[in-house]
Design a protein around this motif. Structure first.
Motif, PDB file in Angstrom:
ATOM      1  N   MET B   1     -19.058 -55.408 -99.673  1.00 48.21           N
ATOM      2  CA  MET B   1     -17.772 -55.132-100.327  1.00 48.21           C
ATOM      3  C   MET B   1     -18.008 -54.379-101.642  1.00 48.21           C
ATOM      4  N   GLU B   2     -17.066 -53.533-101.980  1.00 49.60           N
ATOM      5  CA  GLU B   2     -17.229 -52.746-103.201  1.00 49.60           C
ATOM      6  C   GLU B   2     -17.058 -53.646-104.432  1.00 49.60           C
ATOM      7  N   LYS B   3     -18.064 -53.615-105.278  1.00 48.80           N
ATOM      8  CA  LYS B   3     -18.000 -54.401-106.513  1.00 48.80           C
ATOM      9  C   LYS B   3     -17.736 -53.432-107.650  1.00 48.80           C
ATOM     10  N   LYS B   4     -16.634 -53.653-108.337  1.00 50.42           N
ATOM     11  CA  LYS B   4     -16.278 -52.689-109.375  1.00 50.42           C
ATOM     12  C   LYS B   4     -16.658 -53.172-110.765  1.00 50.42           C
ATOM     13  N   GLY B   5     -17.046 -52.192-111.582  1.00 49.98           N
ATOM     14  CA  GLY B   5     -17.212 -52.464-113.001  1.00 49.98           C
ATOM     15  C   GLY B   5     -18.290 -53.470-113.308  1.00 49.98           C
ATOM     16  N   ARG B   6     -19.454 -53.332-112.698  1.00 46.85           N
ATOM     17  CA  ARG B   6     -20.535 -54.285-112.959  1.00 46.85           C
ATOM     18  C   ARG B   6     -21.532 -53.737-113.963  1.00 46.85           C
ATOM     19  N   PHE B   7     -21.988 -54.594-114.848  1.00 47.00           N
ATOM     20  CA  PHE B   7     -23.085 -54.307-115.773  1.00 47.00           C
ATOM     21  C   PHE B   7     -24.148 -55.327-115.421  1.00 47.00           C
ATOM     22  N   GLY B   8     -25.060 -54.946-114.516  1.00 41.29           N
ATOM     23  CA  GLY B   8     -25.940 -55.953-113.940  1.00 41.29           C
ATOM     24  C   GLY B   8     -25.067 -56.929-113.166  1.00 41.29           C
ATOM     25  N   GLU B   9     -25.255 -58.225-113.398  1.00 42.79           N
ATOM     26  CA  GLU B   9     -24.406 -59.193-112.697  1.00 42.79           C
ATOM     27  C   GLU B   9     -23.101 -59.453-113.445  1.00 42.79           C
ATOM     28  N   PHE B  10     -22.968 -58.886-114.633  1.00 43.88           N
ATOM     29  CA  PHE B  10     -21.805 -59.172-115.479  1.00 43.88           C
ATOM     30  C   PHE B  10     -20.657 -58.204-115.183  1.00 43.88           C
ATOM     31  N   GLY B  11     -19.454 -58.606-115.588  1.00 38.75           N
ATOM     32  CA  GLY B  11     -18.286 -57.740-115.402  1.00 38.75           C
ATOM     33  C   GLY B  11     -17.452 -58.188-114.217  1.00 38.75           C
ATOM     34  N   GLY B  12     -16.904 -57.222-113.478  1.00 38.93           N
ATOM     35  CA  GLY B  12     -16.091 -57.537-112.311  1.00 38.93           C
ATOM     36  C   GLY B  12     -14.600 -57.568-112.596  1.00 38.93           C
ATOM     37  N   GLN B  13     -13.868 -58.080-111.618  1.00 41.32           N
ATOM     38  CA  GLN B  13     -12.394 -58.094-111.715  1.00 41.32           C
ATOM     39  C   GLN B  13     -11.864 -59.441-111.255  1.00 41.32           C
ATOM     40  N   TYR B  14     -11.995 -60.443-112.091  1.00 42.77           N
ATOM     41  CA  TYR B  14     -11.562 -61.794-111.718  1.00 42.77           C
ATOM     42  C   TYR B  14     -10.162 -62.055-112.267  1.00 42.77           C
ATOM     43  N   VAL B  15      -9.178 -61.494-111.578  1.00 44.63           N
ATOM     44  CA  VAL B  15      -7.780 -61.671-112.002  1.00 44.63           C
ATOM     45  C   VAL B  15      -6.949 -62.065-110.790  1.00 44.63           C
ATOM     46  N   PRO B  16      -5.764 -62.645-111.038  1.00 45.28           N
ATOM     47  CA  PRO B  16      -4.890 -62.964-109.917  1.00 45.28           C
ATOM     48  C   PRO B  16      -4.537 -61.715-109.093  1.00 45.28           C
ATOM     49  N   GLU B  17      -4.316 -61.954-107.819  1.00 43.08           N
ATOM     50  CA  GLU B  17      -3.962 -60.881-106.881  1.00 43.08           C
ATOM     51  C   GLU B  17      -2.851 -59.985-107.425  1.00 43.08           C
ATOM     52  N   THR B  18      -1.862 -60.596-108.064  1.00 49.04           N
ATOM     53  CA  THR B  18      -0.726 -59.833-108.589  1.00 49.04           C
ATOM     54  C   THR B  18      -1.170 -58.650-109.445  1.00 49.04           C
ATOM     55  N   LEU B  19      -2.274 -58.819-110.186  1.00 49.82           N
ATOM     56  CA  LEU B  19      -2.710 -57.770-111.121  1.00 49.82           C
ATOM     57  C   LEU B  19      -3.666 -56.751-110.498  1.00 49.82           C
ATOM     58  N   MET B  20      -4.205 -57.034-109.329  1.00 48.74           N
ATOM     59  CA  MET B  20      -5.216 -56.129-108.768  1.00 48.74           C
ATOM     60  C   MET B  20      -4.705 -54.692-108.593  1.00 48.74           C
ATOM     61  N   PRO B  21      -3.472 -54.510-108.052  1.00 54.19           N
ATOM     62  CA  PRO B  21      -3.012 -53.121-107.878  1.00 54.19           C
ATOM     63  C   PRO B  21      -2.870 -52.367-109.203  1.00 54.19           C
ATOM     64  N   VAL B  22      -2.406 -53.036-110.251  1.00 56.50           N
ATOM     65  CA  VAL B  22      -2.217 -52.305-111.517  1.00 56.50           C
ATOM     66  C   VAL B  22      -3.575 -51.965-112.144  1.00 56.50           C
ATOM     67  N   LEU B  23      -4.588 -52.793-111.907  1.00 54.08           N
ATOM     68  CA  LEU B  23      -5.922 -52.443-112.423  1.00 54.08           C
ATOM     69  C   LEU B  23      -6.425 -51.169-111.747  1.00 54.08           C
ATOM     70  N   LYS B  24      -6.128 -51.067-110.460  1.00 56.06           N
ATOM     71  CA  LYS B  24      -6.516 -49.856-109.733  1.00 56.06           C
ATOM     72  C   LYS B  24      -5.755 -48.637-110.284  1.00 56.06           C
ATOM     73  N   GLU B  25      -4.469 -48.856-110.571  1.00 59.37           N
ATOM     74  CA  GLU B  25      -3.645 -47.777-111.127  1.00 59.37           C
ATOM     75  C   GLU B  25      -4.224 -47.314-112.473  1.00 59.37           C
ATOM     76  N   VAL B  26      -4.629 -48.260-113.316  1.00 61.12           N
ATOM     77  CA  VAL B  26      -5.196 -47.919-114.627  1.00 61.12           C
ATOM     78  C   VAL B  26      -6.515 -47.171-114.445  1.00 61.12           C
ATOM     79  N   GLU B  27      -7.341 -47.653-113.529  1.00 59.40           N
ATOM     80  CA  GLU B  27      -8.634 -47.016-113.290  1.00 59.40           C
ATOM     81  C   GLU B  27      -8.457 -45.567-112.842  1.00 59.40           C
ATOM     82  N   GLU B  28      -7.544 -45.368-111.905  1.00 57.60           N
ATOM     83  CA  GLU B  28      -7.324 -44.008-111.400  1.00 57.60           C
ATOM     84  C   GLU B  28      -6.784 -43.093-112.492  1.00 57.60           C
ATOM     85  N   ALA B  29      -5.841 -43.610-113.282  1.00 57.95           N
ATOM     86  CA  ALA B  29      -5.274 -42.799-114.363  1.00 57.95           C
ATOM     87  C   ALA B  29      -6.350 -42.464-115.392  1.00 57.95           C
ATOM     88  N   TYR B  30      -7.232 -43.434-115.647  1.00 60.41           N
ATOM     89  CA  TYR B  30      -8.287 -43.200-116.631  1.00 60.41           C
ATOM     90  C   TYR B  30      -9.283 -42.145-116.140  1.00 60.41           C
TER      91      TYR B  30
END
Lengths: 257, 395
Positions: B1-30
């Motif tokens: 599975m694609e692991k996003k935003g990792r710095f070694g084992e640190f980082g990731g996207q541990y947020v409720p499902e509700t927020l996952m799409p907007v994080l993707k939107e922010v990433e794409e816009a950035y």
């Protein structure tokens, strides 16, 4: 057959939530039995966390009360083990990822199996990060309950396809808590799930009254209620058995009306 | 599975499902903004004409002589508009919000610096702004609350949990989960779920880039050490990033040890934390044996955070950067020291970096160079330091 499947053999499931250790462990243990006696089909036990970011004020306060009372994860394992001596009701833990991860995924899930927990819901562990625990859940026979939200849309396919136990359908944006109106078309969300999976779909977040339970029951396989029950417990404390029992009975009937 | 935003084992996207799409939107816009020359030109113009960049690299001659070791330079982020490095990040993120068509920004704040900076950028770019700040922090930084309101922001005093920075982050995340269509959460540090640690680092890395260029001009060489304070770690990450591949440059983060790293009242995550998952990221956190997040303490509201950004956790683990605990006492002494020695009142956060430089410089040779990032100015802290010294003044 897993105990969770049995939750869906008696009409629409009614799934009450309570925070473990609020106001104390003995009351939680008593309330689990009371809920079962009054028609609950599956019970969600919240493992309290210091920073529950998906919760509204009611469950936040319950977590604070439980932690101030000194309840620990080990106390909850021991309590579930006692419940299992006399009850076969499906039980799932609802908590955040840090209490699991910090305890050790392997050890936490082994203890779940040992005490008789059937599933686990971790709202801050989305699908993309869930593979770091999924294998361990399977090893110990614990269903990892996936969630979908009103924003999930094209994400529903992959989440539904990997769902175990039941699928937790979040009714509304925002956090847990009683809402007067649920404006999301949850029925449409569930229809989309049905294209990919026949997993039971239960609706949670915002449901409190009989009318809502009836509406949500009509479009799903079960109704989850948290804050409304936690509010009763906040009000009645150790004497919650009566009012919680009546409430569960009323809601089970409403979900099936 | 694609692991996003990792710095070694640190980082990731541990947020409720509700927020996952907007994080993707922010990433794409950035990602789009990074490649958009118009966005980059606009940001450059704002940095220069609005924020006052480049910030100065000042040779602290008196301090150098007094300490009698390495030559000391101060990177003057305190001279930026709004008085700290926070403006670098918010100009970028609020501009991004605007490009995304968002009408409203929300943010957490501890000391109030990030809140003030966000309110400022929102006023400039015509967006609504709401700030979440722990009730205890609204009390100890009352002036910044009024400042934010003056800039047109609405300030929510957060009464849940421990009523400080971590609780303000909780509340901002809850708010965002309820309203993301027209709202961007402008995170203030190199923390939280991906893509925030990367976005904030990228908007702050201008600090280190300028240090490198300015020092080359003045000294024709790299510094031997770069020192910055670390709460979540944005000014430190901004200072360090340009030097990560220059192995000869020592990178030192100073974390808040409060009453002492070995006492119950501190916020020294590297010294006392362990691996955990919180606020959307896997990193190091101060927590108990059951994973309950600790209540932490520092005299500095801006460093009063139980975690650290995931990229710092990686730099610590690989040994590329060192992290040292600095107590309240040491920070307050450094606050007073820099004020008297150089006529520069540093933020109490930045004073942690100054405090470590006072220990390190005398152990180094006069031909060696230390750069201290003075992340903010100390005007906001004057009343608190006076109270600490037993002097009652009216703000």
């Amino acid at each position: 057959m897993s105990r969770i499947k049995k939750a869906f053999e008696n009409g629409k499931a009614f799934i009450p939530f309570l925070t473990g250790g609020d106001p104390d462990i003995a009351t939680t243990e008593q309330l689990i039995h009371v809920m079962e006696e009054n028609g609950a089909d599956l019970i969600e036990i919240g493992v309290p966390f210091s920073d529950p970011i998906a919760e509204g004020v009611v469950i936040q306060a319950a977590d604070e009360r439980a932690l101030k009372g000194g309840v620990t994860t080990d106390d909850l394992f021991a309590m579930v083990k006692r419940v299992r001596q006399t009850s076969q009701i499906p039980l799932v833990f609802m908590t955040y990822y840090n209490p699991v991860f910090s305890y050790g995924n392997e050890k936490f899930l082994a203890n779940c199996q040992d005490c008789g927990i059937d599933g686990i819901i971790i709202p801050d562990l989305p699908f993309e990060e869930s593979d770091e625990i999924r294998g361990t859940c399977q090893k110990y026979g614990i269903d990892l309950i996936n969630m979908i939200a009103p924003t999930s849309e094209e994400r529903i396919e992959k989440i539904a396809k990997s769902a175990e136990g039941f699928l937790y359908c979040v009714s509304s944006l925002g956090v847990t808590g009683v809402r007067d109106n649920i404006t999301t078309n949850v029925g449409a969300m569930i229809e989309k799930v049905r294209q990919y999976s026949d997993i039971p779909c239960c609706i949670g977040f915002g449901i409190s009254g009989a009318e809502q339970a009836k509406k949500m029951g009509a479009v799903s396989d079960g109704v989850i209620v948290g804050s409304a029950i936690v509010r009763i417990i906040a009000e009645h404390g150790k004497d919650s058995a009566g009012p919680v029992g009546e409430y569960v009975k009323m809601m089970k009937a409403a979900a099936n009306s | 599975m694609e692991k996003k935003g990792r710095f070694g084992e640190f980082g990731g996207q541990y947020v409720p499902e509700t927020l996952m799409p907007v994080l993707k939107e922010v990433e794409e816009a950035y990602l789009a903004a990074q490649k958009d020359p118009e966005f980059q030109a606009e940001l450059k113009r704002l940095y220069s004409e609005y924020a006052g960049r480049p910030s100065r690299l000042y040779y602290a001659e008196k301090m150098t002589k007094d300490l009698g070791g390495a030559k000391i330079y101060l990177k003057r982020e305190d001279l930026n508009h709004t008085g700290s490095h926070k403006i670098n990040n918010v100009l970028g993120q609020v501009l991004l919000a605007k490009k995304m068509g968002k009408k409203r920004v929300i943010a957490e704040t501890g000391a109030g610096q990030h809140g003030v900076a966000t309110a400022t950028a929102a006023a400039l770019m015509g967006l609504e702004c709401e700030i979440f700040m722990g009730k205890i922090d609204t009390d100890r930084q009352a002036l910044n609350v009024y400042r934010m309101e003056l800039l047109g922001a609405k300030v929510h005093a957060v009464t849940s949990g421990t009523q400080v920075l971590k609780d303000a982050v909780n509340e901002a995340m809850r708010e965002w989960a309820g309203r993301m269509d027209d709202t961007l959460y402008v995170l203030g540090s190199v923390m939280g779920p991906h893509p925030f640690p990367t976005i904030v680092r990228d908007f702050q890395k201008v600090i280190g880039e300028e240090i490198k260029e300015q020092l080359k001009e003045k000294e024709g060489r790299l510094p031997d050490a770069v020192i910055a304070c670390v709460g979540g770690g944005s000014n430190a990450m901004g200072s360090f990033y340009e030097f990560i591949n220059d192995k000869e440059v020592q990178l030192i983060g100073c974390e808040a040890a409060g009453e002492g790293a070995d006492t119950p009242r501190n916020a020294a995550t590297i010294a006392n934390g362990r691996l955990g998952v919180f606020h959307g990221m896997k990193s190091l956190f101060c927590q108990n044996q059951y994973g309950q997040i600790d209540e932490v303490y520092s005299i500095s509201a801006g460093l009063d955070y139980p975690g650290i950004g995931p990229e710092h956790a990686m730099l610590h683990e690989t040994g590329r950067a060192q992290y040292v605990p600095i107590t309240d006492v040491e920070a307050v002494e450094a606050f007073e020291y820099l004020s008297r020695t150089e006529g520069i009142i540093p933020a109490v956060e930045s004073s942690h970096a100054v405090a470590y430089a006072r220990k390190l410089a005398p152990t180094m040779r006069p031909d060696q160079i230390i750069v201290i990032t003075v992340s903010g100015r100390g005007d906001k802290d004057v009343a608190a330091i006076a109270r600490y010294r037993g002097v009652q003044i009216y703000e």
